[in-house]
Design a protein around this motif. Structure first.
Motif, mmCIF file in Angstrom:
data_model
loop_
_atom_site.group_PDB
_atom_site.id
_atom_site.type_symbol
_atom_site.label_atom_id
_atom_site.label_comp_id
_atom_site.label_asym_id
_atom_site.label_seq_id
_atom_site.Cartn_x
_atom_site.Cartn_y
_atom_site.Cartn_z
ATOM 1 N N GLY A 34 0.821 -1.142 -0.064
ATOM 2 C CA GLY A 34 0.143 0.180 -0.007
ATOM 3 C C GLY A 34 0.933 1.245 0.056
ATOM 4 N N ALA A 35 0.249 2.355 -0.380
ATOM 5 C CA ALA A 35 1.061 3.485 -0.432
ATOM 6 C C ALA A 35 1.190 4.059 0.984
ATOM 7 C CB ALA A 35 0.000 4.636 -1.146
ATOM 8 N N ALA A 36 2.513 4.923 0.828
ATOM 9 C CA ALA A 36 2.926 5.407 2.057
ATOM 10 C C ALA A 36 1.930 6.345 2.493
ATOM 11 C CB ALA A 36 4.202 5.929 2.142
ATOM 12 N N ARG A 37 1.641 6.597 3.923
ATOM 13 C CA ARG A 37 0.785 7.460 4.478
ATOM 14 C C ARG A 37 1.878 8.725 4.863
ATOM 15 N NH1 ARG A 37 -0.702 4.266 9.911
ATOM 16 N NH2 ARG A 37 -1.907 6.140 10.380
ATOM 17 N N PRO A 38 1.020 9.916 5.062
ATOM 18 C CA PRO A 38 1.872 11.336 5.094
ATOM 19 C C PRO A 38 2.718 11.008 6.619
ATOM 20 C CG PRO A 38 -0.464 11.663 4.669
ATOM 21 C CD PRO A 38 -0.340 10.159 4.775
ATOM 22 N N ALA A 39 3.976 11.384 6.844
ATOM 23 C CA ALA A 39 4.586 11.473 7.759
ATOM 24 C C ALA A 39 4.463 12.434 8.590
ATOM 25 C CB ALA A 39 6.065 11.169 7.409
ATOM 26 N N HIS A 40 4.374 12.091 9.844
ATOM 27 C CA HIS A 40 4.526 13.451 10.998
ATOM 28 C C HIS A 40 5.343 13.173 11.861
ATOM 29 C CE1 HIS A 40 0.660 15.062 9.204
ATOM 30 N NE2 HIS A 40 0.174 13.949 9.324
ATOM 31 N N GLY A 41 6.244 14.070 12.363
ATOM 32 C CA GLY A 41 7.370 13.882 13.360
ATOM 33 C C GLY A 41 8.591 13.180 12.782
ATOM 34 N N ARG A 42 9.589 13.094 13.767
ATOM 35 C CA ARG A 42 10.700 12.315 13.251
ATOM 36 C C ARG A 42 11.252 11.372 14.491
ATOM 37 N NH1 ARG A 42 14.112 16.679 13.228
ATOM 38 N NH2 ARG A 42 15.630 15.336 11.995
ATOM 39 N N VAL A 43 11.635 10.101 13.807
ATOM 40 C CA VAL A 43 11.944 9.239 14.824
ATOM 41 C C VAL A 43 13.700 8.943 14.393
ATOM 42 C CG1 VAL A 43 11.872 7.001 16.015
ATOM 43 C CG2 VAL A 43 9.777 8.277 15.409
ATOM 44 N N ALA A 44 14.420 9.137 15.341
ATOM 45 C CA ALA A 44 16.002 8.666 15.345
ATOM 46 C C ALA A 44 15.977 7.041 15.553
ATOM 47 C CB ALA A 44 16.694 9.422 16.073
ATOM 48 N N VAL A 45 16.677 6.365 14.705
ATOM 49 C CA VAL A 45 16.534 4.727 14.973
ATOM 50 C C VAL A 45 17.900 4.748 15.117
ATOM 51 C CG1 VAL A 45 16.058 2.562 14.562
ATOM 52 C CG2 VAL A 45 14.314 4.318 13.906
ATOM 53 N N VAL A 46 18.502 4.620 16.291
ATOM 54 C CA VAL A 46 20.155 4.610 16.472
ATOM 55 C C VAL A 46 20.407 3.250 16.970
ATOM 56 C CG1 VAL A 46 22.067 5.854 17.715
ATOM 57 C CG2 VAL A 46 19.787 7.020 17.348
ATOM 58 N N CYS A 47 21.603 2.615 16.505
ATOM 59 C CA CYS A 47 22.111 1.443 16.993
ATOM 60 C C CYS A 47 23.500 1.393 16.980
ATOM 61 C CB CYS A 47 21.724 0.363 15.873
ATOM 62 S SG CYS A 47 22.569 0.247 14.512
ATOM 63 N N ALA A 48 23.826 0.494 18.058
ATOM 64 C CA ALA A 48 25.380 0.373 18.395
ATOM 65 C C ALA A 48 26.061 -0.116 17.574
ATOM 66 C CB ALA A 48 25.468 -0.453 19.877
ATOM 67 N N GLY A 49 25.786 -1.237 16.736
ATOM 68 C CA GLY A 49 26.484 -1.874 15.789
ATOM 69 C C GLY A 49 25.907 -2.615 14.761
ATOM 70 N N THR A 50 26.421 -2.891 13.518
ATOM 71 C CA THR A 50 25.747 -3.316 12.202
ATOM 72 C C THR A 50 25.081 -4.641 12.907
ATOM 73 O OG1 THR A 50 27.832 -4.142 11.671
ATOM 74 C CG2 THR A 50 27.263 -1.801 10.768
ATOM 75 N N ALA A 51 25.527 -5.358 13.748
ATOM 76 C CA ALA A 51 24.987 -6.701 14.039
ATOM 77 C C ALA A 51 23.397 -6.456 14.475
ATOM 78 C CB ALA A 51 25.644 -7.320 15.215
ATOM 79 N N ASP A 52 23.251 -5.237 15.093
ATOM 80 C CA ASP A 52 21.746 -4.765 15.437
ATOM 81 C C ASP A 52 20.865 -4.403 14.186
ATOM 82 O OD1 ASP A 52 22.547 -5.151 18.214
ATOM 83 O OD2 ASP A 52 23.601 -3.100 18.051
ATOM 84 N N LEU A 53 21.341 -4.426 13.019
ATOM 85 C CA LEU A 53 20.611 -3.943 11.848
ATOM 86 C C LEU A 53 19.193 -4.719 11.779
ATOM 87 C CD1 LEU A 53 23.182 -2.736 9.202
ATOM 88 C CD2 LEU A 53 21.872 -1.395 10.541
ATOM 89 N N PRO A 54 19.157 -6.040 11.714
ATOM 90 C CA PRO A 54 17.951 -6.709 11.566
ATOM 91 C C PRO A 54 16.899 -5.973 12.341
ATOM 92 C CG PRO A 54 19.466 -8.141 11.599
ATOM 93 C CD PRO A 54 20.272 -7.016 11.910
ATOM 94 N N VAL A 55 17.049 -5.788 13.696
ATOM 95 C CA VAL A 55 16.018 -5.122 14.566
ATOM 96 C C VAL A 55 15.937 -3.541 14.200
ATOM 97 C CG1 VAL A 55 15.648 -4.630 16.971
ATOM 98 C CG2 VAL A 55 16.721 -6.555 16.558
ATOM 99 N N VAL A 56 16.830 -2.789 13.905
ATOM 100 C CA VAL A 56 16.786 -1.634 13.384
ATOM 101 C C VAL A 56 15.850 -1.283 12.075
ATOM 102 C CG1 VAL A 56 18.209 0.364 12.182
ATOM 103 C CG2 VAL A 56 19.015 -0.764 14.448
#
Length: 227
Positions: A88-110
């Motif tokens: 489905g089409a993207a909905r309008p985005a409101h606000g911003r979320v920083a998704v910060v991770c410690a290492g590249t091993a965490d990327l699946p969760v990120v």
């Protein structure tokens, strides 16, 4: 509740709650971990038909399910790292979320978290590989992180990242422990306990590897704050 909040679609293997979007603002999400590829495709297609103006999300997909989604669902957006699919089409985005991770091993969760944030109506900004072992990298991103409405901090090992961020920025921080680490980290229990016991105020913790749960909460906060 009765009356206007009891519409469901019975697929045989699942009953889809098609009124959830009216109650909460967000459609039901398909958890793919215990479903066959065909069941996931059917559920996504049905939810998309019920909510043609909103993106619908499936999480925890196997490689076989990802392949079938690509074949059977025109326009589907698949993230193979995060194991998600959005139809489905993207909905309008409101606000911003920083998704910060410690290492590249965490990327699946990120990636699971970032896709969820976008599907639930906010804009994710992924900032990877800024763990406390190289704290200069985190400090270099401090202003960018602080400019966001909500911060999701994803980390394994000793899980110090959320506590450090709690002393650097004033945004709400949602901590996500991951099952990443050397030796006996007890499948992420070590990181989870460390985050629960953070000495920094304003840090909330979800379950181990729960990028989806963090993404939903962060997006709902951010879209309220972002207007």
């Amino acid at each position: 509740m009765t009356g206007q909040y009891n519409s469901e679609i019975d697929l045989g293997f699942a009953r889809l709650d098609v009124d959830r979007a009216e109650r909460t603002g967000d459609p039901e999400v398909v958890f793919g971990g215990v479903k066959t590829p065909g069941q996931v495709v059917t559920a996504l297609r049905t939810l998309h038909q019920a909510h043609p103006d909103l993106p619908v999300l499936a999480t925890r997909l196997t490689d076989e399910t990802i392949a079938l989604c690509r074949r059977e669902l025109p326009g589907v957006q698949v993230d193979a790292v995060g194991r998600t699919a959005v139809l489905g089409a993207a909905r309008p985005a409101h606000g911003r979320v920083a998704v910060v991770c410690a290492g590249t091993a965490d990327l699946p969760v990120v990636r699971e978290c970032a896709v969820t944030v976008a599907a639930f109506g906010s804009r994710p900004e992924t900032i990877a590989d800024v763990g406390v072992a190289g704290i200069h990298r985190l400090l270099a991103q401090r202003d960018r992180i602080a400019s966001c409405d909500v911060v999701v901090a994803v980390a394994g090992m000793e899980a110090a990242l959320p506590s450090v961020l709690g002393g650097l920025v004033g945004a709400p921080i949602i901590a996500v422990p991951t099952s990443v680490g050397y030796g006996w980290h007890m499948d992420g229990l070590t990181a989870w306990l460390a985050m629960l016991n953070s000495c920094a105020p304003g840090v909330l913790t979800v379950n181990v590897d729960n990028g989806f749960g963090a993404g939903v909460a962060a997006a709902r906060i951010a879209r309220r704050m972002g207007g």
